[in-house]
Design a protein around this motif. Structure first.
Motif, short mmCIF file in Angstrom:
data_model
loop_
_atom_site.label_atom_id
_atom_site.label_comp_id
_atom_site.label_asym_id
_atom_site.label_seq_id
_atom_site.Cartn_x
_atom_site.Cartn_y
_atom_site.Cartn_z
N THR A 88 0.83 -1.20 0.00
CA THR A 88 0.00 0.00 0.00
C THR A 88 0.87 1.25 0.00
O THR A 88 0.60 2.22 -0.73
N LEU A 89 1.92 1.24 0.81
CA LEU A 89 2.82 2.38 0.89
C LEU A 89 3.47 2.64 -0.45
O LEU A 89 3.53 3.78 -0.93
N VAL A 92 0.94 4.13 -2.92
CA VAL A 92 0.66 5.55 -2.66
C VAL A 92 1.82 6.43 -3.14
O VAL A 92 1.62 7.49 -3.73
N LEU A 93 3.04 5.96 -2.89
CA LEU A 93 4.21 6.76 -3.24
C LEU A 93 4.48 6.78 -4.74
O LEU A 93 4.99 7.77 -5.27
N THR A 94 4.17 5.68 -5.43
CA THR A 94 4.50 5.58 -6.86
C THR A 94 3.31 5.83 -7.78
O THR A 94 3.49 6.04 -8.98
N GLY A 95 2.09 5.74 -7.21
CA GLY A 95 0.90 5.89 -8.04
C GLY A 95 0.55 4.63 -8.81
O GLY A 95 -0.33 4.64 -9.67
N GLU A 96 1.23 3.54 -8.51
CA GLU A 96 0.98 2.27 -9.21
C GLU A 96 -0.16 1.51 -8.55
O GLU A 96 -0.48 1.72 -7.38
N VAL A 105 9.90 -2.47 -8.43
CA VAL A 105 9.51 -1.13 -7.96
C VAL A 105 9.40 -1.12 -6.44
O VAL A 105 9.88 -0.19 -5.78
N LYS A 106 8.79 -2.19 -5.89
CA LYS A 106 8.60 -2.26 -4.44
C LYS A 106 9.93 -2.31 -3.71
O LYS A 106 10.15 -1.58 -2.73
N ILE A 107 10.83 -3.15 -4.18
CA ILE A 107 12.13 -3.29 -3.53
C ILE A 107 12.88 -1.96 -3.57
O ILE A 107 13.44 -1.51 -2.56
N ILE A 173 -0.73 3.50 7.93
CA ILE A 173 0.18 2.41 7.62
C ILE A 173 1.10 2.23 8.81
O ILE A 173 1.74 3.18 9.24
N ILE A 174 1.13 1.04 9.36
CA ILE A 174 1.89 0.78 10.57
C ILE A 174 3.19 0.05 10.23
O ILE A 174 3.20 -0.90 9.45
N GLY A 175 4.25 0.49 10.82
CA GLY A 175 5.54 -0.19 10.67
C GLY A 175 6.29 -0.10 11.97
O GLY A 175 5.91 0.62 12.88
#
Length: 201
Positions: A88-89, A92-96, A105-107, A173-175
């Motif tokens: 999800t993060l 949101v950051l990439t618009g994908e 992309v995620k990595i 978003i919890i981390g």
């Protein structure tokens, strides 16, 4: 070394300064407004940290960005997310589309986020405490909490556990930011903090 309530408050203050800087950098990278908040900071053994985090994450696979650091303090800092929060993060950051196959992309995105957040926290600690710290490049892993935490460290290693709450445009978003100091080095951190911040034992 036992940590006093005053020392724990000071640690939380230093970590909050660091994540505040990290949030500012992340806000510059994306159009969304990002708030990073650290409501809980604890000092635990690796075994106790595992027990505590298991109740939050259960047996699910977690996404983790890890940096090793050397210098005045030696150890590892990790930023850990549930994989769905990580996806999800990134979305949101990439618009994908979060349902798309975004491995590369995620990595790349999470490694950069981890780098910014962990460097913000460690930079705050080293700057205020006037101690030099070197970092390795971030490493991205997806694994169980047991493998991420218990397999790499002695059960009595001191864990500085900071639970981070990420708020992105009404999206929670919890981390967890987990700073892991090798035994003996953590005492040096507390001693430096007492020295530079005038904390009286």
């Amino acid at each position: 070394m036992n940590v006093t309530a005053e020392e724990l408050d000071a640690l939380q203050e230093l970590i909050n300064i660091g994540v505040g800087r990290a949030a500012s950098l992340l806000n510059e990278m994306v159009d969304s407004h990002i708030r990073l908040k650290i409501p809980v900071v604890k000092v635990l053994t690796a075994a106790d940290a595992y027990k505590e985090l298991t109740t939050r994450f259960h047996d699910q696979t977690l996404a983790s960005v890890k940096l090793r650091f050397t210098g005045s303090f030696h150890g590892t800092a990790s930023l850990i997310f549930p994989t769905d929060s990580a996806s999800t993060l990134v979305a949101v950051l990439t618009g994908e589309d979060p349902s798309a196959d975004l491995d590369a992309v995620k990595i790349g995105t999470l490694s950069e986020i981890g780098n910014i957040v962990i460097n913000g926290v460690m930079g705050s600690l080293s700057n205020v405490l006037k101690r030099h710290v070197n970092y390795t490049l971030p490493v991205y892993l997806e694994d169980t909490l047991e493998n991420l935490l218990l397999s790499a460290y002695e059960s009595d290693s001191k864990i500085l556990l900071a639970q981070a709450s990420f708020t992105i445009e009404r999206l929670e978003i919890i981390g967890d930011i987990i700073l892991i100091f090798l035994v003996g080095t953590f005492d040096a951190l507390i001693a430096a903090m007492n020295d530079e911040m005038g904390i009286i034992k």
